[in-house]
Design a protein around this motif. Structure first.
Motif, PDB file in Angstrom:
ATOM      1  N   THR A 138       0.789  -1.228   0.000  1.00  0.00           N
ATOM      2  CA  THR A 138       0.000   0.000   0.000  1.00  0.00           C
ATOM      3  C   THR A 138       0.825   1.284   0.000  1.00  0.00           C
ATOM      4  O   THR A 138       0.247   2.376  -0.049  1.00  0.00           O
ATOM      5  CB  THR A 138      -0.921   0.032   1.241  1.00  0.00           C
ATOM      6  N   SER A 139       2.147   1.184   0.050  1.00  0.00           N
ATOM      7  CA  SER A 139       2.986   2.385   0.164  1.00  0.00           C
ATOM      8  C   SER A 139       3.861   2.562  -1.074  1.00  0.00           C
ATOM      9  O   SER A 139       4.074   1.626  -1.857  1.00  0.00           O
ATOM     10  CB  SER A 139       3.882   2.283   1.403  1.00  0.00           C
ATOM     11  N   SER A 140       4.394   3.768  -1.222  1.00  0.00           N
ATOM     12  CA  SER A 140       5.319   4.021  -2.328  1.00  0.00           C
ATOM     13  C   SER A 140       6.609   3.225  -2.148  1.00  0.00           C
ATOM     14  O   SER A 140       7.229   2.793  -3.121  1.00  0.00           O
ATOM     15  CB  SER A 140       5.631   5.517  -2.421  1.00  0.00           C
ATOM     16  N   GLY A 141       7.016   3.023  -0.896  1.00  0.00           N
ATOM     17  CA  GLY A 141       8.195   2.208  -0.636  1.00  0.00           C
ATOM     18  C   GLY A 141       8.006   0.777  -1.085  1.00  0.00           C
ATOM     19  O   GLY A 141       8.945   0.141  -1.576  1.00  0.00           O
ATOM     20  N   TRP A 142       6.781   0.264  -0.933  1.00  0.00           N
ATOM     21  CA  TRP A 142       6.486  -1.087  -1.421  1.00  0.00           C
ATOM     22  C   TRP A 142       6.683  -1.162  -2.930  1.00  0.00           C
ATOM     23  O   TRP A 142       7.304  -2.099  -3.438  1.00  0.00           O
ATOM     24  CB  TRP A 142       5.066  -1.480  -1.053  1.00  0.00           C
ATOM     25  N   SER A 143       6.165  -0.173  -3.650  1.00  0.00           N
ATOM     26  CA  SER A 143       6.309  -0.170  -5.111  1.00  0.00           C
ATOM     27  C   SER A 143       7.767  -0.088  -5.523  1.00  0.00           C
ATOM     28  O   SER A 143       8.209  -0.760  -6.456  1.00  0.00           O
ATOM     29  CB  SER A 143       5.529   1.012  -5.708  1.00  0.00           C
ATOM     30  N   ARG A 144       8.542   0.701  -4.797  1.00  0.00           N
ATOM     31  CA  ARG A 144       9.951   0.899  -5.147  1.00  0.00           C
ATOM     32  C   ARG A 144      10.792  -0.341  -4.855  1.00  0.00           C
ATOM     33  O   ARG A 144      11.646  -0.730  -5.659  1.00  0.00           O
ATOM     34  CB  ARG A 144      10.501   2.105  -4.371  1.00  0.00           C
ATOM     35  N   LEU A 145      10.534  -0.976  -3.710  1.00  0.00           N
ATOM     36  CA  LEU A 145      11.376  -2.078  -3.277  1.00  0.00           C
ATOM     37  C   LEU A 145      10.819  -3.458  -3.613  1.00  0.00           C
ATOM     38  O   LEU A 145      11.564  -4.438  -3.631  1.00  0.00           O
ATOM     39  CB  LEU A 145      11.604  -1.987  -1.759  1.00  0.00           C
ATOM     40  N   GLY A 146       9.527  -3.532  -3.887  1.00  0.00           N
ATOM     41  CA  GLY A 146       8.929  -4.826  -4.176  1.00  0.00           C
ATOM     42  C   GLY A 146       8.267  -4.925  -5.533  1.00  0.00           C
ATOM     43  O   GLY A 146       7.676  -5.956  -5.871  1.00  0.00           O
ATOM     44  N   GLY A 147       8.378  -3.879  -6.326  1.00  0.00           N
ATOM     45  CA  GLY A 147       7.678  -3.847  -7.614  1.00  0.00           C
ATOM     46  C   GLY A 147       8.206  -4.803  -8.657  1.00  0.00           C
ATOM     47  O   GLY A 147       7.511  -5.116  -9.631  1.00  0.00           O
ATOM     48  N   SER A 148       9.402  -5.302  -8.459  1.00  0.00           N
ATOM     49  CA  SER A 148      10.012  -6.177  -9.471  1.00  0.00           C
ATOM     50  C   SER A 148       9.586  -7.636  -9.333  1.00  0.00           C
ATOM     51  O   SER A 148       9.929  -8.469 -10.170  1.00  0.00           O
ATOM     52  CB  SER A 148      11.540  -6.094  -9.363  1.00  0.00           C
ATOM     53  N   GLY A 149       8.869  -7.947  -8.275  1.00  0.00           N
ATOM     54  CA  GLY A 149       8.499  -9.336  -8.018  1.00  0.00           C
ATOM     55  C   GLY A 149       9.353  -9.986  -6.954  1.00  0.00           C
ATOM     56  O   GLY A 149       9.064 -11.089  -6.492  1.00  0.00           O
ATOM     57  N   THR A 150      10.420  -9.297  -6.552  1.00  0.00           N
ATOM     58  CA  THR A 150      11.290  -9.749  -5.463  1.00  0.00           C
ATOM     59  C   THR A 150      11.631  -8.544  -4.599  1.00  0.00           C
ATOM     60  O   THR A 150      11.986  -7.483  -5.122  1.00  0.00           O
ATOM     61  CB  THR A 150      12.595 -10.359  -5.997  1.00  0.00           C
ATOM     62  N   TRP A 151      11.520  -8.701  -3.303  1.00  0.00           N
ATOM     63  CA  TRP A 151      11.878  -7.606  -2.404  1.00  0.00           C
ATOM     64  C   TRP A 151      13.373  -7.353  -2.495  1.00  0.00           C
ATOM     65  O   TRP A 151      14.181  -8.276  -2.376  1.00  0.00           O
ATOM     66  CB  TRP A 151      11.496  -7.956  -0.968  1.00  0.00           C
ATOM     67  N   THR A 152      13.756  -6.085  -2.706  1.00  0.00           N
ATOM     68  CA  THR A 152      15.169  -5.760  -2.905  1.00  0.00           C
ATOM     69  C   THR A 152      15.808  -5.086  -1.689  1.00  0.00           C
ATOM     70  O   THR A 152      17.008  -4.807  -1.710  1.00  0.00           O
ATOM     71  CB  THR A 152      15.344  -4.836  -4.126  1.00  0.00           C
ATOM     72  N   GLY A 153      15.037  -4.834  -0.641  1.00  0.00           N
ATOM     73  CA  GLY A 153      15.606  -4.230   0.555  1.00  0.00           C
ATOM     74  C   GLY A 153      16.558  -5.176   1.262  1.00  0.00           C
ATOM     75  O   GLY A 153      16.288  -6.377   1.404  1.00  0.00           O
ATOM     76  N   ALA A 154      17.677  -4.641   1.727  1.00  0.00           N
ATOM     77  CA  ALA A 154      18.751  -5.484   2.262  1.00  0.00           C
ATOM     78  C   ALA A 154      18.381  -6.155   3.583  1.00  0.00           C
ATOM     79  O   ALA A 154      18.729  -7.320   3.811  1.00  0.00           O
ATOM     80  CB  ALA A 154      20.016  -4.644   2.445  1.00  0.00           C
ATOM     81  N   GLN A 155      17.690  -5.452   4.463  1.00  0.00           N
ATOM     82  CA  GLN A 155      17.475  -5.997   5.799  1.00  0.00           C
ATOM     83  C   GLN A 155      16.459  -7.142   5.804  1.00  0.00           C
ATOM     84  O   GLN A 155      16.682  -8.183   6.431  1.00  0.00           O
ATOM     85  CB  GLN A 155      17.039  -4.887   6.766  1.00  0.00           C
TER      86      GLN A 155
END
Length: 208
Positions: A138-155
């Motif tokens: 639901t957030s812009s951060g979700w779209s940025r970090l999870g929009g590719s089909g895989t979560w890209t955030g390091a932690q």
């Protein structure tokens, strides 16, 4: 000169907070011991972690159907909020409604959760919908970090690899993630629920 006040040790404050939380019970309120820590070894201060709180909107003259739903929702939300507060320092103020027109349940980043179908009035669903209010799907951060089909955030990625091995990843799609997204009842266990909360908290640290 005004009298000096001796600060209360942080451990005593934590005990007082825990006792106060134990006295505050009732429908629509979930209490957990605040997670606190001293600011430094030389200062006798505490920094309180954020907490998730929730309220249930109730009809002024509820029907038996509403009363039954309120009871199920209260048990589910109390359990889910207590788990979030015990395992994370996330903060959110949530308003919950019973809406028979909702086919399942839903959560919005504005802090609202609606429960409709009785079979979804459980802790698994409550945990899942709380995640939506925090930003999963639901957030812009979700779209940025999870929009590719895989979560890209390091932690959050490091955490799922700690749980499941060095090749593990968090898949995303349709506003949800897996594993540990608790998208269906057959995904639920105490271990999965704990890991769900820890992963959502890690996603927030990543920029969710």
């Amino acid at each position: 000169m005004p009298p000096r006040h001796t600060p209360i040790p942080w451990r005593s404050k934590a005990v007082v907070a825990a006792l106060a939380a134990a006295l505050l019970t009732g429908p629509g309120i979930a209490q957990a011991t605040p997670q606190t820590a001293p600011a430094s070894a030389s200062q006798d201060q505490v920094t309180a972690a954020a907490t998730i709180t929730w309220t249930l909107e109730r009809a002024s003259n509820p029907t038996q159907d509403q009363l039954t739903a309120y009871d199920l929702i209260t048990k589910a939300m109390n359990a889910a909020v207590a788990r979030y507060n015990n395992l994370s320092d996330l903060g959110k103020t949530i308003t919950v409604r019973y809406d028979p027109g909702v086919p399942t349940a839903d959560g919005n980043i504005n802090g609202t959760i609606r429960f409709g179908n009785r079979s979804y009035m459980n802790e698994r669903t409550a945990l899942h919908e709380i995640a939506h209010t925090i930003g999963v799907g639901t957030s812009s951060g979700w779209s940025r970090l999870g929009g590719s089909g895989t979560w890209t955030g390091a932690q959050a990625t490091a955490l799922v690899r700690q749980f499941d091995g060095s090749s593990a990843k968090l898949s995303t799609g349709g506003g949800h993630f897996w594993p540990y997204g608790l998208n269906y009842d057959n995904e639920y266990s105490n271990t999965a629920a704990d890991r769900h909360v820890q992963i959502v908290a890690a996603m927030v640290r990543d920029g969710l």
